[in-house]
Design a protein around this motif. Structure first.
Motif, PDB file in Angstrom:
ATOM      1  N   GLY A  44       0.710  -1.163   0.150  1.00  0.00           N
ATOM      2  CA  GLY A  44      -0.075  -0.202   0.163  1.00  0.00           C
ATOM      3  C   GLY A  44       0.499   1.160   0.230  1.00  0.00           C
ATOM      4  N   THR A  45       0.520   2.455  -0.703  1.00  0.00           N
ATOM      5  CA  THR A  45       1.396   3.299  -0.478  1.00  0.00           C
ATOM      6  C   THR A  45       1.195   3.775   0.849  1.00  0.00           C
ATOM      7  N   TYR A  46       0.564   4.116   1.553  1.00  0.00           N
ATOM      8  CA  TYR A  46       1.206   4.346   3.008  1.00  0.00           C
ATOM      9  C   TYR A  46       2.551   3.585   3.049  1.00  0.00           C
ATOM     10  N   TYR A  47       2.632   2.959   3.670  1.00  0.00           N
ATOM     11  CA  TYR A  47       3.516   1.756   4.270  1.00  0.00           C
ATOM     12  C   TYR A  47       4.478   2.332   3.504  1.00  0.00           C
ATOM     13  N   THR A  48       4.097   1.787   1.926  1.00  0.00           N
ATOM     14  CA  THR A  48       5.776   2.242   0.921  1.00  0.00           C
ATOM     15  C   THR A  48       5.912   3.261   1.611  1.00  0.00           C
ATOM     16  N   VAL A  49       5.202   4.495   1.588  1.00  0.00           N
ATOM     17  CA  VAL A  49       6.209   6.021   1.626  1.00  0.00           C
ATOM     18  C   VAL A  49       6.681   6.102   2.957  1.00  0.00           C
ATOM     19  N   LEU A  50       5.661   5.827   3.872  1.00  0.00           N
ATOM     20  CA  LEU A  50       6.576   5.807   5.452  1.00  0.00           C
ATOM     21  C   LEU A  50       7.460   4.615   5.670  1.00  0.00           C
ATOM     22  N   SER A  51       7.881   3.702   4.986  1.00  0.00           N
ATOM     23  CA  SER A  51       9.116   3.399   5.079  1.00  0.00           C
ATOM     24  C   SER A  51      10.391   3.341   4.604  1.00  0.00           C
ATOM     25  N   HIS A  52       9.883   4.154   3.429  1.00  0.00           N
ATOM     26  CA  HIS A  52      11.161   4.266   2.680  1.00  0.00           C
ATOM     27  C   HIS A  52      11.883   5.310   2.831  1.00  0.00           C
ATOM     28  N   PRO A  53      13.215   5.833   2.986  1.00  0.00           N
ATOM     29  CA  PRO A  53      14.058   6.665   3.990  1.00  0.00           C
ATOM     30  C   PRO A  53      13.975   8.232   3.329  1.00  0.00           C
ATOM     31  N   VAL A  54      12.674   8.530   2.529  1.00  0.00           N
ATOM     32  CA  VAL A  54      12.470   9.842   1.998  1.00  0.00           C
ATOM     33  C   VAL A  54      11.498   9.979   3.309  1.00  0.00           C
ATOM     34  N   GLY A  55      10.389   9.237   3.155  1.00  0.00           N
ATOM     35  CA  GLY A  55       9.469   9.047   3.310  1.00  0.00           C
ATOM     36  C   GLY A  55       9.874   8.746   5.841  1.00  0.00           C
ATOM     37  N   GLN A  56      11.106   8.303   6.096  1.00  0.00           N
ATOM     38  CA  GLN A  56      11.118   8.116   7.189  1.00  0.00           C
ATOM     39  C   GLN A  56      11.942   9.522   7.780  1.00  0.00           C
ATOM     40  N   SER A  57      12.585  10.565   7.154  1.00  0.00           N
ATOM     41  CA  SER A  57      13.319  11.704   7.298  1.00  0.00           C
ATOM     42  C   SER A  57      12.098  12.525   6.877  1.00  0.00           C
ATOM     43  N   LEU A  58      11.388  13.308   5.853  1.00  0.00           N
ATOM     44  CA  LEU A  58      10.657  14.062   5.327  1.00  0.00           C
ATOM     45  C   LEU A  58       9.177  14.032   5.755  1.00  0.00           C
ATOM     46  N   VAL A  59       8.742  12.635   5.583  1.00  0.00           N
ATOM     47  CA  VAL A  59       6.852  12.622   5.490  1.00  0.00           C
ATOM     48  C   VAL A  59       6.829  12.438   6.637  1.00  0.00           C
ATOM     49  N   ILE A  60       7.313  11.555   7.637  1.00  0.00           N
ATOM     50  CA  ILE A  60       6.599  11.536   8.891  1.00  0.00           C
ATOM     51  C   ILE A  60       6.959  12.675   9.940  1.00  0.00           C
ATOM     52  N   PRO A  61       8.026  13.510   9.817  1.00  0.00           N
ATOM     53  CA  PRO A  61       8.262  14.948  10.642  1.00  0.00           C
ATOM     54  C   PRO A  61       6.928  15.748   9.945  1.00  0.00           C
ATOM     55  N   ALA A  62       6.559  15.697   8.483  1.00  0.00           N
ATOM     56  CA  ALA A  62       5.560  16.355   8.385  1.00  0.00           C
ATOM     57  C   ALA A  62       4.168  16.132   9.007  1.00  0.00           C
ATOM     58  N   LEU A  63       4.158  14.478   9.015  1.00  0.00           N
ATOM     59  CA  LEU A  63       2.611  13.949   9.934  1.00  0.00           C
ATOM     60  C   LEU A  63       2.653  14.111  10.725  1.00  0.00           C
ATOM     61  N   THR A  64       3.652  14.269  11.780  1.00  0.00           N
ATOM     62  CA  THR A  64       3.831  14.626  13.491  1.00  0.00           C
ATOM     63  C   THR A  64       3.435  16.263  13.444  1.00  0.00           C
ATOM     64  N   ALA A  65       3.771  16.820  12.547  1.00  0.00           N
ATOM     65  CA  ALA A  65       3.642  18.049  12.853  1.00  0.00           C
ATOM     66  C   ALA A  65       2.419  18.452  12.934  1.00  0.00           C
ATOM     67  N   TRP A  66       1.525  17.959  11.166  1.00  0.00           N
ATOM     68  CA  TRP A  66       0.436  19.008  10.979  1.00  0.00           C
ATOM     69  C   TRP A  66      -0.664  18.216  10.672  1.00  0.00           C
ATOM     70  N   VAL A  67      -0.663  17.139  11.152  1.00  0.00           N
ATOM     71  CA  VAL A  67      -1.559  16.086  10.859  1.00  0.00           C
ATOM     72  C   VAL A  67      -2.338  16.120  12.494  1.00  0.00           C
ATOM     73  N   PRO A  68      -3.608  16.431  12.519  1.00  0.00           N
ATOM     74  CA  PRO A  68      -4.297  16.484  13.714  1.00  0.00           C
ATOM     75  C   PRO A  68      -5.021  15.241  14.566  1.00  0.00           C
ATOM     76  N   ASP A  69      -4.493  15.219  15.419  1.00  0.00           N
ATOM     77  CA  ASP A  69      -5.261  13.316  16.425  1.00  0.00           C
ATOM     78  C   ASP A  69      -5.853  13.204  16.151  1.00  0.00           C
ATOM     79  N   ARG A  70      -7.215  14.078  15.486  1.00  0.00           N
ATOM     80  CA  ARG A  70      -8.848  13.691  14.992  1.00  0.00           C
ATOM     81  C   ARG A  70      -8.274  13.057  14.055  1.00  0.00           C
ATOM     82  N   VAL A  71      -7.634  12.651  12.849  1.00  0.00           N
ATOM     83  CA  VAL A  71      -7.150  11.756  11.917  1.00  0.00           C
ATOM     84  C   VAL A  71      -6.761  10.569  12.473  1.00  0.00           C
TER      85      VAL A  71
END
Length: 315
Positions: free
Chosen positions: A166-193
C-alpha cells in the motif's frame, strides 16, 4: 540568484517550523498520555509495562500502531480478577524503546518480551496476541517454545497474503518518507485523523464510548512510533512467509478467535489456515465482528483465554 536565495530561505523556515511543531505535538501527547505503568531494562532497551491482578501469568501483546492503552481501556480490568495480567508496549511504540532502525523483527520483539516477562517472574505465561501482536505471539511460540504455557490469538496476521504494502506504508518505510514525510505528518496532522482511522479499523462495529480519549492518538503520531511501525509493517509479509512453515512445531494449547467481518486481517487468509497448521488448535469464528474482538466481543475473547488456561492446566 536572489529568487533562489528566497526559496531556500522559505524552505529553511518551513523545515524549522515543521520540526518545532512536530516536537511540540510530541511533548503535548506525552504530557496528556503519560506512561501508565513502569519501565524495566532488557539488554539496554527500556520496556514499558502495566501489571495488574493475581493468578496465572497472562501477557497481552498489542497490534500495529497501538500501545498498552488498547488493553487497559477495559480488557485488563476484566481479567485481573483471575490472572496476573502483564501488558507490554512493543518496541518503538508507546514507551518502549526501538530495538533498531530497520524494523524490529517478529523474533527480536518476541525475544525482548520473553526476557521482560521473565524479569517480572513470568517464565511460562499464557500469551495473548491481537493482529500484529498475534504475529509476535506466534514468533514467541515458534522460537521460544519452552517459555509459554498457552497461546490465544485474536485476528492474528499469521499467513502470507497477496495484496501489496500500500502507498502509505511504502512511502513511510522509504528513507525519504522516514526523514521528510513522517516529521510533516507529526507536525501537521491532527489527532482526530487517527481517531477516524481507528473508527475504520473497528468496522462494522463501533469503537466503545471513551476509547478515543483513552488510547492516545497523539502517541501514535510521534516520529519514533511512526518510523518503528512503518518499518515493522513493511517487513511483516516476508517475516510471516518465513515463519508460517514452522507453526506445526507449536505444541502448547492454542485458541484462535476471529471475526468473519474483519477486512483488515481476513479470516479466510489467516486464521482458517492457521487452525489447520497447529495440531489441536481451536478456531472460534465470531459472526458480524470486525478486527477488534477484544472490544466488540469481550465475552468471547475472555472465554478463549479461559479455555487456553484450562487446557494448559492453569484453571
Amino acid at each position: 540568484m536572489k529568487l533562489v536565495l528566497i526559496l531556500l530561505g522559505l524552505l529553511a523556515v518551513t523545515v524549522a517550523v515543521t520540526l518545532w511543531k512536530a516536537a511540540r505535538h510530541e511533548r503535548l501527547a506525552e504530557a496528556h498520555w503519560p506512561p501508565e505503568g513502569q519501565v524495566l531494562t532488557v539488554n539496554g532497551h527500556r520496556v514499558h509495562y502495566v501489571i495488574r491482578g493475581a493468578g496465572p501469568d497472562l501477557v497481552l501483546i498489542h497490534g500495529a500502531s497501538g500501545n498498552t492503552r488498547d488493553f487497559t481501556f477495559s480488557m485488563v480490568d476484566r481479567l485481573a480478577d483471575r490472572y496476573r495480567v502483564i501488558v507490554f508496549d512493543r518496541p518503538g511504540l508507546g514507551y518502549t524503546d526501538r530495538i533498531n532502525r530497520s524494523g524490529a523483527s517478529l523474533r527480536q520483539q518476541a525475544d525482548l518480551l520473553v526476557q521482560a516477562a521473565a524479569q517480572l517472574g513470568a517464565d511460562r505465561p499464557l500469551v495473548f496476541g491481537h493482529s500484529y501482536g498475534g504475529s509476535v505471539a506466534l514468533a514467541w511460540a515458534v522460537h521460544f517454545p519452552d517459555r509459554l504455557s498457552g497461546l490465544t490469538l485474536s485476528a492474528a496476521a499469521s499467513n502470507p497474503w497477496s495484496t501489496g504494502l500500500g502507498t502509505y506504508y511504502t512511502v513511510l518505510s522509504h528513507p525519504v518518507g522516514q526523514s521528510l514525510v513522517i516529521p510533516a505528518l507529526t507536525a501537521w496532522v491532527p489527532d482526530r485523523v487517527v481517531d477516524d482511522t481507528i473508527d475504520r479499523v473497528f468496522l462494522p462495529n463501533a469503537a466503545p464510548e471513551g476509547y478515543h480519549p483513552h488510547i492516545g492518538a497523539g502517541l501514535t503520531l510521534r516520529r519514533v512510533s511512526m518510523r518503528a511501525n512503518a518499518m515493522q509493517r513493511a517487513n511483516l509479509l516476508a517475516e510471516i512467509t518465513a515463519q508460517a512453515p514452522r507453526y506445526g512445531e507449536i505444541a502448547v494449547p492454542v485458541e484462535i478467535i476471529h471475526g468473519d467481518a474483519d477486512d483488515t486481517v481476513p479470516l479466510a487468509v489467516h486464521s482458517i489456515p492457521l487452525s489447520r497448521q497447529i495440531d489441536g488448535a481451536t478456531l472460534t469464528v465470531l459472526e458480524g465482528i470486525g478486527h477488534m474482538p477484544h472490544h466488540a466481543a469481550p465475552e468471547a475473547t475472555d472465554a478463549a483465554i479461559d479455555r487456553t488456561a484450562a487446557r494448559a492446566g492453569l484453571r
